[in-house]
Write a protein that holds these residues in place. Structure first.
Motif: not given
Length: 620
Positions: A80-89
């Protein structure tokens, strides 16, 4: 001032580990970890920082940059949009591969943090490997492709610039109106540069997600419109889920008797057997929802942005005097359809409306018409989803068997092809988080990585990713990640030998299914030969999945039950019977047809198009 000397990448990772969200007194970690694929643009910066961080910032190894974003988005939606992840490239193709995932996140208002490597800020070697040279602007890199699909974008040219930019990035990620993809482009030399950071930068920080209350005048205007309506209809969109307002919507519907239709993003806002639940609306909607929409004199949109599938390309709301009331936290969506805007959080605003509408109910004949229509549609669902046990299943029967096997808290994930249409019409949602169909961007390739993200977000739920052969061939690679990490997902791999959805659309618009079948090319230049001898089940097995094959409805039922109980990532492969046709659309969708053509099929399609487009209108 106390400082700590770290590289920019080390400081960023340490900062992210200290960020939290809080809503209704419940705290969550904002960035749970980081997906990554390393190259020369991030291996010595963010990669080294993640190595040093250990459990402070868990790392997941992806196989495709786009799919890493999908996994983060699937996770964010399930939370429910309270947490996410980062993405590195790295820089170059690793960075540009993020664009599709970023667009999906931003269109669906789902948070994800993108950390692509970038060219040297100091330009000791120019150009470096994979650098785009723009003669008129030396400060442009391929990462600028991410600007239009990001809700916030910055390039960190100097270490000290990270502090204000990182804080602004967190603000946007946690803002329910602005959230989407956030990009911090990181020049590779700056990532590795050391700086003396103030200790306050690494203090634990809580970003409270507030529930804005609608102003009383707007609520009063909405109540007046609802009390004066004879045939009102509520349209529940994804904002109901984002706000966690399902109970409040149910309460309002029960108190007033107003029927509720749902968009793709809003499916499951009401349990399927709720007396006011009419199912989906629009081009892929149910007969009862679309009939009610055509006759409605008031549409009450809750958390919807009125996409063309919802409005049947502005042809669905046919009453000449129809008016709109829109409950939305975003002003841009609240004002659509020349509506009476009620700007506020869905949960708090629905409570306000329920209190103000105390004692009000719609006319008995309107409520009964809605209930009888819902009962008829339930019979339609039964008729098309129940197949003979020894027969090869049609796609609707695959959905029927899934509905039978899945538990009430299990999750079904899909995004593109013909499956979203059938799911939208036929799925009986039993839990607010069960129906997970990404249709804002309808992105092929979303399903498998999103299933990984959803399972990580809530390991107590079984997750089933429905994937057609077209989608599978685009992006199966994260199956390797599921196997590597032991993330239990269930893949339902549906073989129908091509792009079934676009094939059907092509036929309707006079394209004669050109270029949509996975078949051998024949002498006339078309792809109408025998099906290609690809074995997708064998391919999934080669990536480490346990694979079960099913040829009949009974075999499919057994295979799905087996997969559900198996703790390993498992794929169920089934080839559907194309002779078992889909239900036709209940409303139009505007796909322009060639005005001039030599082929009779196209000329006939153009005539039908002109008849339909005449009904399109702006609501002013």
């Amino acid at each position: 001032m106390t400082t700590r000397r770290l590289t920019v990448a080390q400081a960023l990772v340490r900062f992210l580990a200290q960020q939290h969200t809080e809503r209704d007194g419940v705290r969550h970690r904002l960035v749970e970890g980081c997906w990554g694929i390393f190259g020369h643009g991030n291996v010595a910066g963010v990669g080294q920082a993640l190595l040093e961080s250990g459990d402070r910032m868990p790392y997941l190894q992806g196989r495709n940059e786009q799919s890493m974003v999908h996994a983060a988005v699937g996770f964010a939606r399930q939370r429910n949009r309270m947490s996410t992840y980062a993405v590195t490239t790295s820089i170059g193709p690793g960075a540009t591969n993020l664009v599709t995932g970023a667009a999906l996140a931003t269109i669906n208002h789902l948070p994800v943090l993108l950390l692509p490597g970038d060219v040297f800020a100091t330009r000791p070697a120019d150009p470096v490997l994979q650098q785009l040279e723009v003669p008129h602007a030396r400060d442009v890199s391929v990462n600028d492709c991410l600007r239009p699909v990001s809700r916030y974008f910055d390039r960190i040219w100097r270490p000290e610039a990270l502090i204000p930019s990182a804080l602004e990035a967190m603000r946007v990620l946690t803002d329910p109106v602005e959230t989407g993809a956030v990009t911090l482009a990181l020049p590779q030399d700056v990532q590795a540069e050391a700086f003396d950071w103030p200790e306050e930068f690494f203090a634990e920080r809580v970003w409270r997600v507030h529930r804005p209350v609608a102003d009383p005048e707007s609520v009063s205007d909405a109540v007046e419109a609802i009390r004066g309506a004879r045939r009102p209809l509520i349209i529940a969109g994804g904002g109901v889920h984002h706000s966690g307002a399902e109970r409040e919507l149910s309460d309002l519907a029960e108190r007033t008797g107003i029927p509720v239709a749902e968009t793709q993003a809003g499916r499951g806002s009401l349990r399927h057997d709720h007396p006011c639940a009419m199912g989906s609306i629009g081009h892929t909607g149910t007969e009862v929802s679309d009939d009610l929409a055509r006759e409605a004199d008031l549409i009450i949109g809750v958390g919807t942005r009125y996409s063309d599938f919802t409005t049947a390309s502005r042809t669905l709301f046919a009453d000449p005097d129809v008016r709109f009331v829109n409950v939305n936290i975003a002003s841009i969506d609240a004002h659509k359809q020349a509506a009476t805007p009620v700007i506020g959080d869905a949960r708090t605003t629905l409570r306000q409306l329920s209190q103000a509408l105390s004692g009000h109910r719609v006319a008995d004949d309107h409520a009964e018409r809605a209930r009888s229509g819902a009962r008829r549609w339930a019979e339609v669902i039964d008729s098309v989803t129940r197949g003979a046990g020894a027969e090869r299943p049609g796609q609707a029967e695959v959905i029927g068997v899934l509905d039978e096997v899945l538990g009430e808290r299990d999750v079904v994930i899909n995004a593109a092809g013909s499956l979203p249409e059938d799911l939208n019409k036929l799925w009986r949602a039993k839990d607010p988080q069960q129906y997970h169909v990404e249709y804002g961007y309808s992105c092929m390739g979303y399903e498998i990585p999103a299933a990984i993200g959803a399972r990580m977000a809530d390991p107590s739920r079984e997750v089933f990713a429905l994937v057609g052969d077209g989608t599978y061939l685009m992006m199966p690679t994260e199956l390797v990640t599921a196997v590597q990490e032991g993330i239990k997902i269930n893949l339902v791999l549906v073989q129908n030998h091509g792009y079934a959805s676009i094939g059907g659309l092509s036929e309707k618009v006079g394209g004669e299914r050109f270029g949509t079948a996975y078949r051998y090319r024949t002498g006339d230049g078309t792809f109408t030969g025998e099906p290609l001898p690809v074995d997708l089940a064998a391919n999934a097995a080669s990536l480490g999945m346990r694979v079960l094959r099913a040829e009949t409805n009974d075999e499919l039922r057994r295979a799905l039950r087996d997969a559900r109980e198996d703790p390993r990532p498992t794929a169920v492969y089934v080839e559907t019977d194309p002779a078992k046709a889909q239900l036709p659309p209940e409303a139009w969708w505007d796909v322009p047809v060639a005005e001039i053509a030599t082929r009779e099929s196209t000329r006939e399609a153009r005539k039908r198009y002109e008849d339909q487009v005449a009904a399109r209108r702006h609501h002013l």
